[in-house]
Design a protein around this motif. Sequence first.
Motif, short mmCIF file in Angstrom:
data_model
loop_
_atom_site.label_atom_id
_atom_site.label_comp_id
_atom_site.label_asym_id
_atom_site.label_seq_id
_atom_site.Cartn_x
_atom_site.Cartn_y
_atom_site.Cartn_z
N MET A 200 7.12 2.20 3.24
CA MET A 200 5.89 2.07 4.02
C MET A 200 6.19 2.13 5.51
SD MET A 200 2.71 1.76 3.25
CE MET A 200 1.15 1.20 3.88
N HIS B 92 -4.29 -1.73 7.44
CA HIS B 92 -4.07 -3.11 7.06
C HIS B 92 -4.46 -3.32 5.58
CE1 HIS B 92 -3.15 -7.19 7.91
NE2 HIS B 92 -4.35 -7.63 7.55
N ALA B 93 -5.52 -2.66 5.18
CA ALA B 93 -5.98 -2.77 3.80
C ALA B 93 -4.95 -2.20 2.83
CB ALA B 93 -7.32 -2.07 3.64
N GLN B 94 -4.13 -1.27 3.31
CA GLN B 94 -3.09 -0.70 2.45
C GLN B 94 -1.96 -1.69 2.17
OE1 GLN B 94 -2.75 2.96 1.71
NE2 GLN B 94 -4.91 3.04 2.22
N GLY B 95 -2.01 -2.83 2.84
CA GLY B 95 -1.01 -3.85 2.58
C GLY B 95 0.10 -3.88 3.62
N LEU B 96 -0.08 -3.12 4.70
CA LEU B 96 0.95 -3.13 5.74
C LEU B 96 0.66 -4.27 6.70
CD1 LEU B 96 3.31 -1.17 6.70
CD2 LEU B 96 1.69 -0.45 8.43
N SER B 97 1.67 -5.12 6.94
CA SER B 97 1.42 -6.24 7.84
C SER B 97 1.43 -5.72 9.28
CB SER B 97 2.48 -7.30 7.68
OG SER B 97 3.68 -6.86 8.27
N GLN C 194 4.91 -5.17 10.56
CA GLN C 194 5.53 -3.90 10.13
C GLN C 194 4.97 -2.74 10.93
OE1 GLN C 194 4.72 -4.52 5.94
NE2 GLN C 194 6.80 -3.83 5.50
N LYS D 236 -7.06 -6.70 14.62
CA LYS D 236 -7.29 -5.47 13.85
C LYS D 236 -8.58 -4.78 14.28
CE LYS D 236 -4.85 -8.14 11.03
NZ LYS D 236 -5.09 -9.57 10.97
#
Lengths: 435, 474
Positions: free
Chosen positions: B1, B161-166, B169, B473
Motif C-alpha cells: 500500500m 483513508h477509506a481504503q484503510g491507509l492511515s 502511511q 481528512k
Amino acid sequence: MKTLFHILSFEWKTLWRSNTLKVLLLVVFGAGIYGIYFGKFEIDKQEARISQVQQYERQQFDSLLIWAKLDTAIVENKEKYQQAVFPTGVGWNKHFTYYLTHEASDAAGLCLGQRDLFPVYYGFNVTDLARQVNTGELANPMKLLTGNFDLSYVFVFLFPLLVVALIYNLYAGEKEGGTLSLLQSQSTSLRVILFSKGLLRMLIIWGLAAALLILGFLLQGISLAGNEQLFTQWMLIIFGYCLLWIVIMGVIVWLRQPSALSAMLGLGVWLIFTLIMPALLNLFVLANEPLPNRAEMIHAVRTLNDQNWEQSKSFVLDKFYKDNPQFNDGDTTNFNKWYYASFSLLDKEANTSKAQFEEQVNKRNALLEKWEWLAPAAMVHEKLSELSNTDRNSHLEFVKEVHAYHEGLKELYYARIFSDEQFSIEDLQTLEEKL
Amino acid sequence: MLRLVIKKEFLTALRDIRLQVSGGILIILMLTAVFVGRQGQKQIQEERAKAQSVMYDKWLNQGNKHPHSAAHYGQFAFKPKPVLSFLDIGLDNYTGISVFLEAHKQNEILFSAAQDSNGMTRFGEMTAALILQVLLPLLIIFLTFNIFSKEREEGTLKLIHAQGLSMRQLFIGKVWGTYLMVLLIFLPTILLAYLLLDQQSASLDSGVTTKFLWLTSGYTIYFLVFVLLCVLISAFAKNSGFSLLTLLGIWITSCIILPKATSNLADKVYPTPSQFEFKKTIKNKVKKGIDGHNPSDVRLASLKKEVLDEYNVETIEELPVNWSGIAMQAGEEYTDQVYDAEFTKVENIFNLQNRLSEWVGFINPFLAVRHLSMALAGTDFHHHVAFAKAAENYRRGFVKKMNKDMEVNHKPGIAYGDYNVGGEMWSSIKPFNYTLPSTGSILSSQWRSIAALAFWLAGLLMLSFIYAPKISKL
C-alpha cells in the motif's frame, strides 16, 4: 476618468482592509529602515577609521614640527631634530608617513557597493609607492561574500518580490474568489478594471519607494537641498526598475493563469533576473577568464630592486638622470641619491606592469558589462553604486589621487635630497599644507 | 500500500508539465555549473601551479648573492584551487590568491577576484552549491505546497483513508515520493560531477573522495529536512494558496534575507578591528616589547651580551660567527611572536563571527548546509587561514635558513658584497608545498553545522511522527 477614480478608491478600501497588504508593506518598510540604519552604521565605521588615521597623521606631523625647532645643543634632541629635517629620515626610519583617505560620498550609506572590498586609506612615505599600496582592510571574507543589507539591496532584491506579491493574483484572485463574473457583468470593461487595479498597486509601490528614499536621505543626514539631482536620479532609477517589474507582472497576469502558477512565474522571473543570470554571467566570465597573475607585478618590482642592489650605483643613477635631468649633477656615488633614485625606478617599473594588468582586467570587465542587460538587477545595483561613488571605478580614481599626491611629495623631497639639503621650516610648512 | 502511494506521488510529479519544466531547468543549470565550473577550476589551478613553479625557478636562478639579499628577493606562495571548489566557490572570490614572502615582514595575501571585478561578482557565481542550496528547495516547495490540499479539495483524501491507509502511511508515502524525485535530480548530476573531477587537482588532495561523500550526504540530509518541512506545513495549511505563501515566505527569509542579516549582525556583535590598529599594535609591540617594558634596543643589548658570553669574547669583531645574522634572526623571531599573537586575535574574532552564523544553522538549515558545504569544498575561512599559515611557515623556514647561513659562514671582517652563495643554497629550499586540511579537521571545525542538520532532521521526524496521524481528512 470618474470610473477610474471610482475603481481606485474602491480598490484602495478593499486593499486597506486586507491584512496581507499591511503585513507585506510593513515587512518591506521594516527591511528598508534596517537597510538605512545598517548603511549608516557601516559608513560611520569607515568614517571613524578615516578620522582616526587623519588624527594620527596630524599628531605625528605636529611632533615633527616641534622637533624641527629643538635645540640641538642638547644631545637627546639630536636624533629627533634630524628625523624632522632630514628628507631621508634617520637610519632605516623614513622621514614621514602620509595618509590619504577615501572619503565617502553623501549617498554612500544608501548603497555601500564595492567600498567594503577596498581600503579607505593608504599610508605611504616618499619611497616607492609600489610596495606600500599592496594592502587591504581587515575583513571577514564571509561578510564580504554575503554582502551588505543596505537600502539599495532592499530596492533591488525585495521590491520586485513585493511587486510579484501584490500583482500575481490580480486576475486569478477574482476568478478563484468567484467575483470574476460579477466584474464582467459591469458596464466597465474588465481590462479597464484590471488596469486600474494595477495602477493603484503601482502607486502604492512607488509611494513606499519614495517614502523609503526620503527617509534614507533624512536618517542618513543627507540634506535634500543641494542634492536634488542625486535624489532625482535615485528616484528615477528606482521608479523605472519597479515599473519594469510591474510590466513583467502585467504580462504574467495577461496570461490569465491560476494564481499559484502566476506566483511561480513571477518568482521564476525574479530568480532569473536577480540570481540565475548574474550567476551564469559570473560563471562564464569569472570562472573561465582567469584573472591575470598580478603577482607578476610584485615580481617585476622585486627583480628590479634586486638588480638595483646587486649592481653598481651608476646602474640606477644613470637611468634616473636620463628621466630626471633636472637632478643630474653627475654624482653617481652618493648613497642617498642612489637610494631614492632606485625607489623612483621601482615605481616606474610597477606602473608599466600595472597598466598592462589593468588593461587585461578592464577587458574582462567590459565583457561582463556587455552582457549586463541580461541581469537588470545587477545593472541597477551597479548604477546605484556609481551614483553613490561606491563602485570599483571610484576606488580606482582614489588610487590615481594617491599616485598624484605621492608624485607631488616627491618634488620637494627629491629636490632636497639631490641638492643634499635639509628641510627648512618653510619646507615643512609646505608639506603641512598638503596634509 | 505504502509503495503504491510513493509510486503515485513520484509519477504525478514526473508527469506534471510545470515540474518537468522547472526540474529540467534545474538539471540544465546543474550540468552547466558542473561542466563550466570544472573547466574553470582546472584552468585556474593549472595557472596557479604554473605560476608557482615559474616563481620557484626564478628563486633557483637568481644568481649568486648574499643570503640576506636572497631573503629580500623572496618567494611567492600561490593558493591552490581545491578540486571540489567548483561545486561550491565559497569565499574564493573574496580571499586573496597569492602572497609575496620576504625577509622582515608578513605580507598580506593579495588580489582577490572581487577586487578586480565590477559589482556583478557580488551576485554570486552559478555553482552546484547555489543550485542545491537555494534553487532545489524551491522545486521542493512547488512539488509539495498542494500535496495534501489538492487531494482535500478534490475529495480523494477521504477515499484513500477509506481504503484503510492511515494518515501516517500516507504522510510517509508523500514524503518518500517527493524525496525520490529530488534524489533523481540530485544524485546523477552530483555523481557526474565526481566522475568529471580534474584528476590533476584531485591528486593534490588524498581526502577528496571522503570529502565528496560527506558533501553528498550533507545535501541528502538537507533535502530530506526541506521535504519534511514542506510536506508538514502543507498538510496543516488551510488551503494551497496559504501553504504556497507560507513556504515561499520561509524560503525567502531563510535563503535570501537571514544569511545577510546574520553576517551583518555577527560583525556588530564581534567588531572587526581595523588594519590600522592591527599594524600599529604590531609595530609598537616590536618596538617596545610585548609587555611594553622590553624595548628593542634593550633586547638587542641583552642578546649581544648573551652571545659574547657564550663565545667568551669582549667585542663583536672577535666573534667567530656573524653577529648580524644572529641579530636579524632574533628580530625575525620576536616579530613573528608579536605577529602570531595579533593575527590569532583577528582570526579568533572572525571565527566567532562565523560561528555565530553556524549556530544560527539551528534556526536556519540553509546556513548549516552552506557552512558545511563550503568547508568540504575547501573554500571556507578555515582553509584560507590554513593556507596563510602554511605560507607564513614556509617564509619563516627559508628566511631562517638564510640567516643561519649568514651567521655561520659569513665570517666577520668580510664585506657584505663579498660573501655570496649560489644555486646549491637556493635549491636546498624545497618548493612551497601546501596540503589541504584533512577531512577530520574540517568535520571537527564544522560540528555545529552537522549538529544543526541532525537537529533539524531529528526534530522534523519527531514532529512528523506526532502530527502525521492528526492530519485533517477534510
